[in-house]
Design a protein around this motif. Structure first.
Motif, PDB file in Angstrom:
ATOM      1  N   PRO A  26       0.827  -1.205   0.000  1.00 54.55           N
ATOM      2  CA  PRO A  26       0.000   0.000   0.000  1.00 54.55           C
ATOM      3  C   PRO A  26       0.867   1.265   0.000  1.00 54.55           C
ATOM      4  N   THR A  58      -8.598   1.314  -1.959  1.00 58.08           N
ATOM      5  CA  THR A  58      -8.091   2.213  -0.923  1.00 58.08           C
ATOM      6  C   THR A  58      -8.008   1.480   0.407  1.00 58.08           C
ATOM      7  N   ARG A  59      -7.035   1.860   1.177  1.00 58.41           N
ATOM      8  CA  ARG A  59      -6.900   1.341   2.541  1.00 58.41           C
ATOM      9  C   ARG A  59      -6.595   2.535   3.444  1.00 58.41           C
ATOM     10  N   HIS A  60      -7.335   2.630   4.554  1.00 56.65           N
ATOM     11  CA  HIS A  60      -7.140   3.735   5.484  1.00 56.65           C
ATOM     12  C   HIS A  60      -6.242   3.286   6.632  1.00 56.65           C
ATOM     13  N   GLU A  61      -5.163   4.015   6.838  1.00 60.18           N
ATOM     14  CA  GLU A  61      -4.252   3.744   7.941  1.00 60.18           C
ATOM     15  C   GLU A  61      -4.473   4.787   9.032  1.00 60.18           C
ATOM     16  N   GLU A  78      -3.645   0.158  -3.053  1.00 57.89           N
ATOM     17  CA  GLU A  78      -3.067  -1.149  -3.314  1.00 57.89           C
ATOM     18  C   GLU A  78      -3.837  -1.812  -4.447  1.00 57.89           C
TER      19      GLU A  78
END
Length: 399
Positions: A26, A58-61, A78
């Protein structure tokens, strides 16, 4: 001054962004901009399109509900593994190896068929390949309608763009249009690629060259192959031709031209052995090099001499390739590595002697015993790379 084609530049930038997400995800949009040297505006537009097409996620960190965390969560990007599935295969004289992968190249299923196919009629070979593809797809819980592309990796001289096999030890005939044959049988776009190119991309995507944009792979199998990666892309000749390293000329002898295959080809190494017995059976089953290793350990002088001669020839060839390309890494793969220390020591010594003093230490030599599944995964990577290059819409690649 002539300006670049805007459509071509957009396609190049799109591929660059997608491949960056594959390699480093990511990853944030800002990091993509830094790695690709594209503007943040361009990256935002491209990633928005890739999200619309379902190719990335989408990936939220971080979590704004967490009182200990400050600011908004970072939005990372990613690959979407479910965006596409492909089949990759390694086709050899005595076995067929298939894998099904997702859009990231993760293997979903694999199948090995230990069947001797060399010199069979084209129709018989096509039947066996078709059966293998279909079985592996079923093993992955899919149908062929779920597969975007199939890539078959074979030894020989192959035109990637047309799918024509100019010559291969597997086929009786020359100039075989195998890609069209298999596309019609499977009703799925099928690519035919050099197995050396497949293993090169396998190492670039998953193996011992993930950190490099330039490198060389030398395959020492039934044929001697060459894969050259430059700027993250496979270098191919006219018409997308692969390189048959065995045809490399080492010099002139009493009988005329001396080619690498006459010194280091599998048939040349094993050819002085008796025609009958266990060794002949091992060769017939594709286990000749493994059995040769056992005989070398038992101090079979004939094989040791052949292994040393082959190692010297390959070492000189590697030095010539380093002289031309000066790659940071040369990866050697294939069944000939089973010959062991007599082969490897003579290779290293010849390479050291033949490399120009100005290039000493430039290229790292790496020896790798890759599994057949890994070669097939490389063929899948060839198929995936072509999908990455294709224009997409919301229903799939616009081929």
């Amino acid at each position: 001054m002539k300006t670049a084609d805007p459509e071509l530049m957009r396609a190049i930038n799109r591929l660059n962004v997608l491949d960056t997400v594959r390699r480093h995800g990511p990853i944030s949009r800002v990091e993509i901009s830094e790695r690709t040297q594209l503007s943040t505006t361009t990256v935002s537009a491209i990633t928005a399109s890739l999200l619309d097409d379902g190719l990335i996620l989408t990936r939220h960190e971080g979590d704004i509900r967490n009182e200990a965390a400050r600011g908004r969560p970072r939005v990372m990007l990613e690959l979407n593994p479910d965006a596409a599935r492909v089949v990759g295969a390694k086709i050899t004289a005595n076995r067929l190896v298939f894998v099904v992968t997702n859009f990231r190249g993760d293997v979903l299923s694999q199948l090995t068929l230990p069947i001797r196919i060399d010199r069979q009629p084209i129709g018989v070979i096509a039947d066996l390949v078709e059966d293998g593809v279909r079985r592996c797809v079923v093993d992955a819980g899919l149908s062929l309608e779920d597969v975007e592309t199939v890539c078959l990796g074979l030894p020989g001289v192959i035109e990637h763009r047309t799918g024509h096999i100019r010559s291969s030890p597997i086929f009786r005939d020359t100039n075989v249009d195998f890609a069209s044959e298999m596309t019609a049988r499977l009703n799925t776009p099928t690519i035919v690629e050099s197995d050396a190119h497949a293993i090169t991309l396998a190492h670039h995507w998953f193996g011992k060259a993930r950190d490099l944009e330039d490198m060389v792979v030398i395959s020492l199998e039934q044929t001697l192959g060459l894969g050259v990666l430059h700027g993250n892309q496979l270098f191919r000749g006219a018409g997308g031709l692969s390189h048959n390293l065995g045809d490399l000329v080492l010099g002139m002898g009493p009988q005329g031209v001396v080619r690498l295959s006459s010194q280091a080809g599998e048939n040349e190494i094993l050819g002085d052995q008796p025609a009958g017995g266990r060794f002949a059976e091992a060769i017939r089953l594709g286990r000749g090099m493994a059995h040769a290793q056992t005989l070398i350990k038992a101090e079979d002088n004939t094989l040791i001499t052949a292994a040393i001669r082959a190692g010297e020839a390959v070492g000189v060839a590697v030095a010539n390739i380093v002289t031309i390309f000066a790659p940071p890494r040369v990866i050697l793969v294939g069944s000939s590595l089973a010959l062991g220390e007599p082969f490897l020591e003579s290779l290293r010594n010849a390479y050291a002697l033949a490399t120009p003093p100005s290039l000493k230490g430039v290229a790292e030599l790496v020896f790798d015993d890759s599994s057949d599944d890994f070669w097939a995964q490389g063929a899948a990577a060839v198929a995936l790379y072509e999908l990455y290059e294709s224009p997409w819409n919301t229903t799939g690649p616009a081929l």
